[in-house]
Design an enzyme around this catalytic site. Structure first.
Site, PDB file in Angstrom:
ATOM      1  N   GLU A  83      48.540  39.200  40.666  1.00 43.12           N
ATOM      2  CA  GLU A  83      49.494  40.290  40.826  1.00 43.12           C
ATOM      3  C   GLU A  83      50.876  39.647  40.880  1.00 43.12           C
ATOM      4  O   GLU A  83      51.003  38.460  41.185  1.00 43.12           O
ATOM      5  CB  GLU A  83      49.235  41.033  42.146  1.00 43.12           C
ATOM      6  CG  GLU A  83      47.891  41.745  42.208  1.00 43.12           C
ATOM      7  CD  GLU A  83      47.772  42.834  41.158  1.00 43.12           C
ATOM      8  OE1 GLU A  83      48.730  43.611  40.993  1.00 43.12           O
ATOM      9  OE2 GLU A  83      46.737  42.893  40.474  1.00 43.12           O
ATOM     10  N   LYS A 116      36.446  44.863  46.209  1.00 46.50           N
ATOM     11  CA  LYS A 116      35.374  44.775  45.207  1.00 46.50           C
ATOM     12  C   LYS A 116      34.018  44.635  45.895  1.00 46.50           C
ATOM     13  O   LYS A 116      33.038  45.247  45.481  1.00 46.50           O
ATOM     14  CB  LYS A 116      35.616  43.576  44.287  1.00 46.50           C
ATOM     15  CG  LYS A 116      36.815  43.802  43.362  1.00 46.50           C
ATOM     16  CD  LYS A 116      37.125  42.552  42.561  1.00 46.50           C
ATOM     17  CE  LYS A 116      38.300  42.810  41.629  1.00 46.50           C
ATOM     18  NZ  LYS A 116      38.899  41.574  41.122  1.00 46.50           N
ATOM     19  N   GLY A 143      49.599  35.226  34.256  1.00 42.53           N
ATOM     20  CA  GLY A 143      49.357  36.676  34.304  1.00 42.53           C
ATOM     21  C   GLY A 143      48.037  37.060  34.940  1.00 42.53           C
ATOM     22  O   GLY A 143      47.597  38.201  34.821  1.00 42.53           O
ATOM     23  N   GLU A 195      33.551  50.903  36.035  1.00 42.04           N
ATOM     24  CA  GLU A 195      33.085  49.554  35.711  1.00 42.04           C
ATOM     25  C   GLU A 195      34.194  48.516  35.830  1.00 42.04           C
ATOM     26  O   GLU A 195      33.969  47.395  36.284  1.00 42.04           O
ATOM     27  CB  GLU A 195      32.513  49.554  34.288  1.00 42.04           C
ATOM     28  CG  GLU A 195      31.912  48.252  33.827  1.00 42.04           C
ATOM     29  CD  GLU A 195      30.683  47.850  34.645  1.00 42.04           C
ATOM     30  OE1 GLU A 195      30.884  47.093  35.611  1.00 42.04           O
ATOM     31  OE2 GLU A 195      29.565  48.272  34.320  1.00 42.04           O
ATOM     32  N   ALA A 251      36.222  43.151  35.803  1.00 41.10           N
ATOM     33  CA  ALA A 251      36.910  43.613  34.589  1.00 41.10           C
ATOM     34  C   ALA A 251      35.909  44.205  33.601  1.00 41.10           C
ATOM     35  O   ALA A 251      35.240  45.173  33.913  1.00 41.10           O
ATOM     36  CB  ALA A 251      37.740  42.488  33.967  1.00 41.10           C
TER      37      ALA A 251
END
Ligand code: ADP
Ligand code: ASP
Ligand code: MG
Length: 839
Positions: free
Chosen positions: A691, A706, A688, A630, A635
């Site tokens: 990457e 994705k 943050g 998942e 996320a």
């Protein structure tokens, strides 16, 4: 006589086992219990403890010409019964009558033994007639003792009312025939307030000869009587508190099981737990009759109730039974693969010999069929199978028929096993840590048992191991065991891994999930008792400073080796969590093979070729292991989950569109809102989201992966799309610093583009689309008022266009980037694994 005709009360059947009728004191106790009971009652009596064995030994001695031994058995039989009669019944006509009956029985036994000695063999028919006097005597003694105590009682010989087939030594009763005979014979007695006392274990064959129901058969007489006479309950009074989780003589911490379903008890009995005759549940299965196995020593205790209820849901496994003295008979041959009818013919041949097969093992390769029979019957089974397959043996289609004696079958029984994956794995990991060699495995088709064969010398240890693996020593104590823990091994210990460790350590973990291992490129750290939160925090600080695990006390090892080591320890429900961004496919497949479930936040192993994807997610291949991912898309948002729910409820997903990259969303929406591109990228790094090298996100490759993962849900087999790359060609190869420094070069170009679209009422968005036939990842302009156009910050949005949601897609939207929410998504997957296993 004082009658107690409480005929409105429901009928009960009580059976007293041999131990409950062992001597004068025991019989007094039984008679006391019966006398105190009000309401209609049928009593089924076993032979006095040890008498059936005594009679059989005497007969066997006679058969092999040891007449003096047979005579001694007859004398012992006589003395035991006379002593009991004298101890129970005062001198007088009743005692004289009883002693005369006992004398006759002993004399007949002696005479039969002489006749058997002449014949030189003991036919089952003669054996049945012989041993029937054990039950007949004890039932008459109990009757006399009740009458002495002024309780109305009548002896009814079982051969008058129990109808069986002609299978001497192990006859099966006929329920309807028995009902027809028993009712008119017993009802009038009950109506008159009389206790009917019936010898257990025996009946009559169609030809009128005496049959026995097999060792322990009085249990079956009792349930048969209950069924035939319409009793509400049967109580079996025994020398144990009830049905225990295992044979207490073998497993010292065996515990009372307060309640079992009929079917569970039937399996326990079938697999040889001596506490119940193997077929005792047949007459009452599917009825409302409850069976109680009760302690004769503590009659005030409730014992075990066997009924149609279900309880103890916390225990998928409730009991373990062992049957020793078995042989595995195997029919083997490569030529059998795919040949029809071998199995059927095997069992026809076995059945023709009237052998009782207890467990069938079939190798998954189909190249052998095996089953267990009692050792003594193995020779017969082999001979009959060799005859049946004479042709196949001569042509080589079948290589051989063999028997391996010295085996025991251990059965693990419980209703909750059905549909609970992972039980077999727990059983076998308990055995392998015990160094127990499993010779063959069978899962009952009912899924209510798993049985396995081991050599007899390992059977007790095997039972103990499984008993403790399922915490059966806690079953009767009222305190349910904590749900088994989930042990997590983290592959990678970056930001997401640390956030996850933190959430597991905090309230979110609910104490049931622990991190037991960490793996990185260099090696691993493993503690089967769990790594403390403090240790994890320390490690994370040091890893941040650039240390490798081997420099922090870890053992150097390749990841695959490390996983093998961990899985060989007693980890509970192990899960590997992949939070790397490497090509870990092979490693994850190895983990599945080692018994781990897999949870991924890492997209790479799912975004390679179709074949490598399919080999990872097609879980059936990995026998009950599961793969969850998942957190790879959106996320913690429930995107994969929603897809599955739609499909499970019969909907069909036609396409999935969305904005699935938090970083790209942040950058592109900031630019659309007027920020310079270079500044938006810098902020995404500082906050943050991106990457460490933001080009990994800006290139669109991550979004494309994705998109591919979403398309593959719809069985799209092609490759990942070539994404629109937001990194200017000239800056792609530069070192990170130089790249960041020169990013301002493109700010103007972006500004113009944003303004142009704004004039048309549109904003720029990075959008992915997935269908069963294709997939794309593009920078595109969408209307400001569209759902994606209205998104801000790092939010993700995924829209499912389905048959049901055709005009207006089903939209899922929320925070889609950041270590915290990604870790939350992973933890959700971990919990969903736990949920599916503890049912
Ligand atoms: P009965 O006296 O009614 O014939 P049994 O002697 O046949 O009773 O059955 C009770 C015995 O079964 C116990 O003494 C115990 O050793 C054995 N046994 C085996 N498995 C179990 C179990 N799971 N629960 C209770 N007893 C068991
Ligand atoms: N007396 C018989 C036996 O020992 C039957 C029984 O006890 O149930 O097997
Ligand atoms: Mg018994």
């Amino acid at each position: 006589m004082a009658a107690t005709p409480k005929n409105s009360a429901p009928l009960e059947v009580w059976k007293f086992g041999g131990a409950s009728l062992a001597d004068v004191a025991a019989i007094e106790r039984a008679v006391g219990l019966i006398a105190r009971h009000h309401g209609p009652l049928v009593v089924v009596a076993s032979a006095l403890g040890g008498v059936t064995d005594l009679l059989l030994e005497g007969a066997n001695a006679a058969t092999s010409g040891r007449q003096s031994e047979a005579a001694r058995a007859a004398a012992t039989f006589l003395r035991r019964h006379r002593d009991v009669a004298r101890g129970l019944i005062p001198a007088g006509p009743a005692r004289r009558r009883l002693l005369a009956t006992i004398d006759t029985a002993a004399r007949e036994f002696r005479e039969l033994c002489v006749a058997i000695g002449v014949l030189g063999h003991l036919a089952p028919r003669a054996s049945d007639l012989l041993v029937s006097r054990g039950e007949r005597m004890s039932a008459q003694i109990v009757t006399a003792a009740l009458l002495r105590g002024k309780r109305r009682a009548a002896y009814v010989d079982a051969t008058e009312i129990v109808v069986t087939d002609g299978q001497h030594g192990g006859a099966a009763p006929h329920i309807s025939g028995t009902t027809r005979l028993a009712r008119p014979r017993i009802k009038p007695l009950l109506d008159a307030g009389t206790v009917a006392v019936i010898p257990g274990f025996i009946g009559h064959a169609p030809d009128g000869s005496v049959t026995t129901l097999g060792r322990g058969g009085s249990d079956l007489t009792a349930t048969l009587m209950a069924r035939a006479l319409g009793a509400v309950r049967v109580s079996l009074w025994k020398d144990v508190p009830g049905i225990l989780t295992a044979d207490p003589r073998l497993v010292s911490d065996a515990r009372l099981i307060p309640q079992l379903h009929h079917r569970e008890a039937a399996e326990v009995a079938h697999y040889g737990a001596k506490v119940l005759h193997p077929r005792a549940l047949i007459p009452i299965a599917g009825t409302r009759i409850t069976l109680h196995v009760r302690s004769f020593i503590h009659p005030e205790q409730p014992g075990t109730e066997v009924s149609a209820k279900r309880s103890l849901a916390m225990y998928p496994v409730k009991a373990i039974a062992i049957v020793r003295g078995q042989a595995i008979v195997t029919v083997a041959g490569k030529g059998m693969v795919g040949v029809h009818g071998i199995a059927a013919r095997t069992f026809v041949a076995v059945d023709a010999e009237r052998l009782s097969v207890s467990t069938i093992f079939q190798a998954s390769s189909e190249s052998s069929i095996g089953f267990t029979v009692p050792e003594g019957e193995a020779e017969r089974a082999v001979t009959s199978l060799r005859a049946a397959f004479r042709d196949e043996l001569s042509t080589g289609l079948i290589d051989n028929v063999t028997a391996r004696p010295g085996m025991a079958v251990v059965a693990v029984v419980g209703d909750g096993m059905a549909g609970a994956p992972g039980i077999a794995a727990r059983v076998f990991s308990a055995l392998s840590t015990g160094g127990i060699n499993v010779v063959a495995i069978a899962q009952g088709s009912s899924e209510r048992n798993i049985s396995f064969a081991v050599t007899s010398d390992q059977a007790t240890e095997a039972a103990r191991r499984v008993h403790s693996a399922f915490q059966l020593a806690k079953i009767g104590g009222g305190r349910a065991p904590a749900a088994p823990r989930t042990d997590v091994v983290l592959l990678g210990f970056g930001r997401v891994g640390r956030a996850l460790a933190d959430q597991i350590g905090g309230a979110n973990g609910q104490g049931q999930v622990r991190v037991v291992g960490l793996l990185d490129r260099s090696g691993y750290i493993f503690d089967p008792k769990g790594l403390s939160r403090r240790r994890l925090t320390e490690l994370s600080r040091e890893k941040d400073a650039g240390e490798l695990l081997t420099e922090l006390g870890g053992r150097p090892a390749k990841a695959a080796e490390a996983l093998a080591v961990m899985s060989s320890h007693a980890v509970s429900r192990p899960v590997v969590v992949d939070v790397t961004s490497e090509e870990t496919g092979d490693l994850l497949r190895a983990a599945l093979g080692n018994g781990f479930d897999v949870v991924l936040a890492n997209k790479k192993p799912l975004a390679g070729s179709w074949d490598s994807y399919a080999s990872l997610v097609s879980t059936p291949r990995h026998d009950n292991r599961q793969v969850k991912y998942e957190a790879t898309v959106g996320a913690g948002l429930p995107i994969i989950d929603t897809y599955h729910k739609l499909v499970e409820t019969g909907d069909r997903v036609l396409r999935i569109d969305g904005s699935v990259s938090g970083t790209l969303m942040y950058v592109v929406s900031a630019v659309s809102a007027g920020k310079p591109f270079s500044q938006a990228v810098r902020e995404a790094v500082e906050l943050g989201y991106a990457e460490p090298d933001p080009r990994d996100d800006l290139s669109g490759r991550d979004a494309a992966r994705k998109a591919l993962i979403l398309a593959r849900l719809m069985l799209y087999r092609g490759a990942a799309p070539v994404p629109d790359d937001l990194v200017p060609r000239a800056l792609r190869k530069l070192p990170l610093d130089a790249f960041m420094a020169r990013l301002t070069q493109v700010d103007a170009e972006w500004k113009t583009r944003v303004a142009r679209e704004a004039s048309k009422g549109r904003v720029l968005r990075y959008v992915v689309s997935a269908t069963p036939r294709g997939v794309s990842a593009r920078l595109t302009a969408v209307p400001v008022s569209s759902p994606i156009g209205a998104l801000q910050g790092t939010r993700n949005l995924v829209a499912f266009t389905t048959r049901r949601y055709l005009k207006e897609p089903l939209v899922i939207s929320g925070p889609g980037a950041g270590a915290e929410v990604t870790a939350a998504g992973i933890l959700n997957d971990i919990h969903s694994l736990r949920g599916s296993q503890s049912s």
